[in-house]
Design a protein around this motif. Structure first.
Motif, mmCIF file in Angstrom:
data_model
loop_
_atom_site.group_PDB
_atom_site.id
_atom_site.type_symbol
_atom_site.label_atom_id
_atom_site.label_comp_id
_atom_site.label_asym_id
_atom_site.label_seq_id
_atom_site.Cartn_x
_atom_site.Cartn_y
_atom_site.Cartn_z
ATOM 1 N N TRP A 199 -11.100 1.027 7.538
ATOM 2 C CA TRP A 199 -10.130 1.721 6.659
ATOM 3 C C TRP A 199 -10.732 3.086 6.345
ATOM 4 O O TRP A 199 -11.935 3.176 6.044
ATOM 5 N N ALA A 200 -9.954 4.137 6.431
ATOM 6 C CA ALA A 200 -10.484 5.497 6.261
ATOM 7 C C ALA A 200 -9.897 6.163 5.015
ATOM 8 O O ALA A 200 -8.820 5.767 4.567
ATOM 9 N N GLU A 251 1.765 12.988 5.030
ATOM 10 C CA GLU A 251 0.376 13.454 4.860
ATOM 11 C C GLU A 251 -0.033 14.320 6.052
ATOM 12 O O GLU A 251 -0.734 15.326 5.901
ATOM 13 N N VAL A 309 -8.880 3.750 13.229
ATOM 14 C CA VAL A 309 -8.885 2.745 12.158
ATOM 15 C C VAL A 309 -8.384 1.435 12.748
ATOM 16 O O VAL A 309 -7.210 1.317 13.103
ATOM 17 N N GLN A 324 -6.288 10.816 3.746
ATOM 18 C CA GLN A 324 -5.893 12.196 3.411
ATOM 19 C C GLN A 324 -7.043 13.164 3.661
ATOM 20 O O GLN A 324 -6.830 14.290 4.113
ATOM 21 N N ASN A 326 4.455 7.765 4.374
ATOM 22 C CA ASN A 326 3.274 8.401 3.760
ATOM 23 C C ASN A 326 2.420 9.064 4.823
ATOM 24 O O ASN A 326 1.991 10.215 4.658
ATOM 25 N N SER A 327 2.156 8.353 5.918
ATOM 26 C CA SER A 327 1.309 8.918 6.974
ATOM 27 C C SER A 327 1.960 10.156 7.583
ATOM 28 O O SER A 327 1.295 11.173 7.811
ATOM 29 N N GLU A 371 -12.520 2.199 1.410
ATOM 30 C CA GLU A 371 -12.552 3.280 2.401
ATOM 31 C C GLU A 371 -13.962 3.427 2.965
ATOM 32 O O GLU A 371 -14.929 3.469 2.201
ATOM 33 N N GLN A 400 10.028 3.702 10.341
ATOM 34 C CA GLN A 400 9.053 4.419 11.195
ATOM 35 C C GLN A 400 9.740 5.023 12.414
ATOM 36 O O GLN A 400 9.411 6.125 12.847
ATOM 37 N N GLY A 445 4.742 5.551 9.345
ATOM 38 C CA GLY A 445 5.147 5.225 7.984
ATOM 39 C C GLY A 445 5.358 6.558 7.270
ATOM 40 O O GLY A 445 4.742 7.565 7.642
ATOM 41 N N SER A 450 -0.914 0.099 6.809
ATOM 42 C CA SER A 450 -1.441 -1.125 6.195
ATOM 43 C C SER A 450 -0.783 -2.399 6.708
ATOM 44 O O SER A 450 -1.256 -3.488 6.408
ATOM 45 N N LEU A 451 0.308 -2.287 7.476
ATOM 46 C CA LEU A 451 1.042 -3.504 7.840
ATOM 47 C C LEU A 451 1.235 -3.717 9.334
ATOM 48 O O LEU A 451 1.329 -4.864 9.788
ATOM 49 N N SER A 499 -4.404 5.740 13.532
ATOM 50 C CA SER A 499 -4.287 4.754 12.461
ATOM 51 C C SER A 499 -2.835 4.330 12.310
ATOM 52 O O SER A 499 -1.920 5.150 12.449
ATOM 53 N N GLN A 531 0.810 -1.225 0.000
ATOM 54 C CA GLN A 531 0.000 0.000 0.000
ATOM 55 C C GLN A 531 0.850 1.286 0.000
ATOM 56 O O GLN A 531 0.600 2.197 -0.785
ATOM 57 N N GLY A 532 1.833 1.330 0.895
ATOM 58 C CA GLY A 532 2.635 2.549 1.032
ATOM 59 C C GLY A 532 3.508 2.833 -0.191
ATOM 60 O O GLY A 532 4.120 3.900 -0.285
HETATM 61 N N1 UDP Z 1 -4.234 4.768 4.643
HETATM 62 C C1 UDP Z 1 -5.537 4.980 4.249
HETATM 63 N N2 UDP Z 1 -6.525 4.662 5.123
HETATM 64 C C2 UDP Z 1 -6.303 4.152 6.354
HETATM 65 C C3 UDP Z 1 -4.962 3.948 6.758
HETATM 66 C C4 UDP Z 1 -3.944 4.275 5.866
HETATM 67 O O1 UDP Z 1 -5.794 5.455 3.131
HETATM 68 O O2 UDP Z 1 -7.267 3.870 7.070
HETATM 69 C C5 UDP Z 1 -3.152 5.122 3.694
HETATM 70 C C6 UDP Z 1 -2.374 6.331 4.158
HETATM 71 O O3 UDP Z 1 -3.020 7.514 3.702
HETATM 72 C C7 UDP Z 1 -1.008 6.109 3.549
HETATM 73 C C8 UDP Z 1 -0.893 4.593 3.429
HETATM 74 O O4 UDP Z 1 -2.207 4.061 3.628
HETATM 75 O O5 UDP Z 1 -0.930 6.707 2.275
HETATM 76 C C9 UDP Z 1 0.013 3.976 4.471
HETATM 77 O O6 UDP Z 1 1.328 4.231 4.131
HETATM 78 P P1 UDP Z 1 2.448 4.441 5.233
HETATM 79 O O7 UDP Z 1 3.742 4.675 4.520
HETATM 80 O O8 UDP Z 1 2.055 5.484 6.198
HETATM 81 O O9 UDP Z 1 2.464 3.082 6.050
HETATM 82 P P2 UDP Z 1 2.573 1.532 5.638
HETATM 83 O O10 UDP Z 1 1.212 1.073 5.360
HETATM 84 O O11 UDP Z 1 3.488 1.440 4.442
HETATM 85 O O12 UDP Z 1 3.156 0.915 6.876
#
Ligand code: UDP
Length: 457
Positions: free
Chosen positions: A338-339, A364, A306, A342, A360-361, A257, A381, A358, A280-281, A277, A26-27
């Motif tokens: 799952w939300a 964001e 979440v 963004q 991305n989080s 979502e 992280q 993570g 994804s992992l 939240s 996902q990330g």
């Molecule tokens: N995300 C989402 N909804 C959720 C939780 C996470 O859309 O309920 C998205 C979040 O916006 C981000 C990605 O999943 O873009 C997670 O990436 P991140 O690098 O933060 O963490 P990873 O999942 O790789 O550990």
């Protein structure tokens, strides 16, 4: 500035095609699809090659061509929590299918000839494939620059006999990696500890000979790190981030979502809600989950949580919530699987983010001016969390054992105390820098130069 939202898909830039290959996590998928959207809006034709495992939804991107390749993963390999083992096996299994797919694409008489491939940095095998076709390969790295350095330092530290780290050394600073402490190093548990070093040395070696690196960060945030990177990796670099800010909706989500949380947020006071939240992992055991639940309940702050299926190891969904929890929170909380993250972070009711950090989080959250409670689990992280709390000072770090009293205190520090207000001011300041960078600063210039770079092939 040419508006990146202009849909130039029908007038392809000089008739060129770009082939993108996201890593199926996902990330990594979301930033790659966001990059594809940007390039499409700049007039390039887009082909996405993807594995069957975690394949992106083609219907959300009618302007792109999608080609699925075999990844050869067994059921147990596809469901493993060992990310290093997964990426290692994918880099072996996908060589032939990717090569065959690219060979076919290049031999097809496409209206738009392929200018280059853009692959996730973790797909290191693609450099040799690109070289064999004399095709430029640009790399997308979806982490921060400083965490990249932390990974790069691991083999050096190992050679110097730094590992295993003794309990007594965990708080000590890491040589040449200020402000990281030994416990922040981005080690990732894997079936074979050597896999981590092998994987990263392949990634670094193949980045060095690539035709350029795209970062999902912006120059004003990581100026000195980008300069150091340029000295060690003399290739063109393009810090064009934040990739998710060029287009309004995120379309790379692998899970559905639950948008009900946005209407729930609209019933809450401005900046009052803690969004919780862990990406994804990340996964917790039942004791940690229970501590989290009671910490949220005792803090008396509204929260949006979440709870991804699988967040608690061995459980389906909410069955491990402690007895009496839902009665105690009295409607102060909303839980979803799952939300639309963004949009949640951009909502006026969101006042804080309890995150696993993570990249991305973390990014964001910065982009929406939301301060954080950092609860990192593994890998980069911990590095991101250290920067959030010690360098940018926009978050509270939960560094010790997950305990409900600690969580309650962290929530109150962030959401109620004056310390939290100061963190919010600082992260709002960073948000303004992001906006400026996209409009007329580093990211704007980096995107212009990326487009010229691809057009020059
Ligand atoms: N995300 C989402 N909804 C959720 C939780 C996470 O859309 O309920 C998205 C979040 O916006 C981000 C990605 O999943 O873009 C997670 O990436 P991140 O690098 O933060 O963490 P990873 O999942 O790789 O550990």
């Amino acid at each position: 500035m040419e508006n990146p939202r202009d849909n130039g898909a029908t007038k392809h830039r000089k008739g060129r095609r770009v082939v993108l290959f996201p890593l199926p996590l996902q990330g990594h998928i979301s930033p790659m699809l966001q990059l594809a959207n940007i390039l499409c809006s700049k007039g390039f034709a887009i082909t996405i090659i993807h594995t069957r495992f975690n394949s992106p939804s083609s219907s959300k991107h009618p302007n792109f061509s999608f080609i699925s390749i075999s990844d050869g993963l067994s059921e147990s390999e596809a469901s493993t929590a060992d990310v290093i083992a997964l990426v290692t096996v994918l880099n072996v299994n996908c060589v032939l299918p990717f090569r065959n797919c690219l060979a076919k694409l290049l031999s097809d008489s496409l209206e738009e000839p392929v200018a280059c491939i853009i692959t996730d940095a973790d797909w290191h095998f693609t450099q040799a494939v690109a070289d064999s076709f004399k095709l430029p390969r640009i790399v997308l790295r979806t982490s921060s620059v400083f965490s990249f350095f932390a990974y790069a330092t691991l083999p050096v530290l190992r050679e110097r006999g730094y590992f295993p780290i003794e309990e007594s050394q965990l708080e000590e600073p890491v040589p040449n990696l200020s402000p990281l402490k030994a416990k922040d190093l981005p080690l990732i548990d894997s079936r074979d500890p050597e896999d981590l070093y092998r994987l990263f040395s392949c990634i670094f070696k193949d980045i060095k000979v690539s035709s350029g690196l795209i970062w999902n960060t912006f120059e004003e945030l990581e100026q000195s790190e980008l300069i150091t990177f340029g000295q060690e990796f003399p290739i063109p670099v393009f810090p064009v981030g934040p990739l998710h800010r060029y287009f309004p909706a995120s379309t790379g989500s692998l899970l559905t979502e639950d948008r009900s949380c946005l209407s729930w947020l609209s019933t809450q006071a401005p900046k009052s809600v803690l969004y919780v939240s862990f990406g994804s992992l990340a996964a917790f055991d039942e004791t940690q989950f229970e501590a989290m639940a009671w910490g949220l309940a005792k803090s008396k702050q509204p929260f949006l949580w979440v709870v991804r299926p699988g967040l608690v190891r061995g459980s389906e969904w909410l069955e491990t919530l402690p007895n009496g929890f839902l009665e105690t929170i009295e409607g102060r909380g909303h839980i979803v699987k799952w939300a639309p993250q963004q949009e949640v972070l951009a909502h006026p009711a969101t006042g804080g983010f309890c995150t696993h950090n993570g990249w991305n989080s973390t990014f964001e959250s910065i982009c929406e001016g939301v301060p954080m409670i950092c609860l990192p689990c593994h890998g980069d992280q911990k590095v991101n969390a250290r920067y959030v709390t010690d360098v940018w000072k926009i978050g509270v770090h939960l560094e010790n054992r997950l305990e409900s009293g600690e969580i309650e205190r962290a929530i109150r520090r962030l959401m109620v105390d004056s310390e939290g207000h100061e963190m919010r001011d600082r992260v709002m300041n960073l948000k303004e820098k992001v906006d400026l960078s996209l409009r007329q600063g580093g990211s704007y210039r980096a995107l212009e130069s990326l487009i010229s770079h691809i057009s020059s092939f």
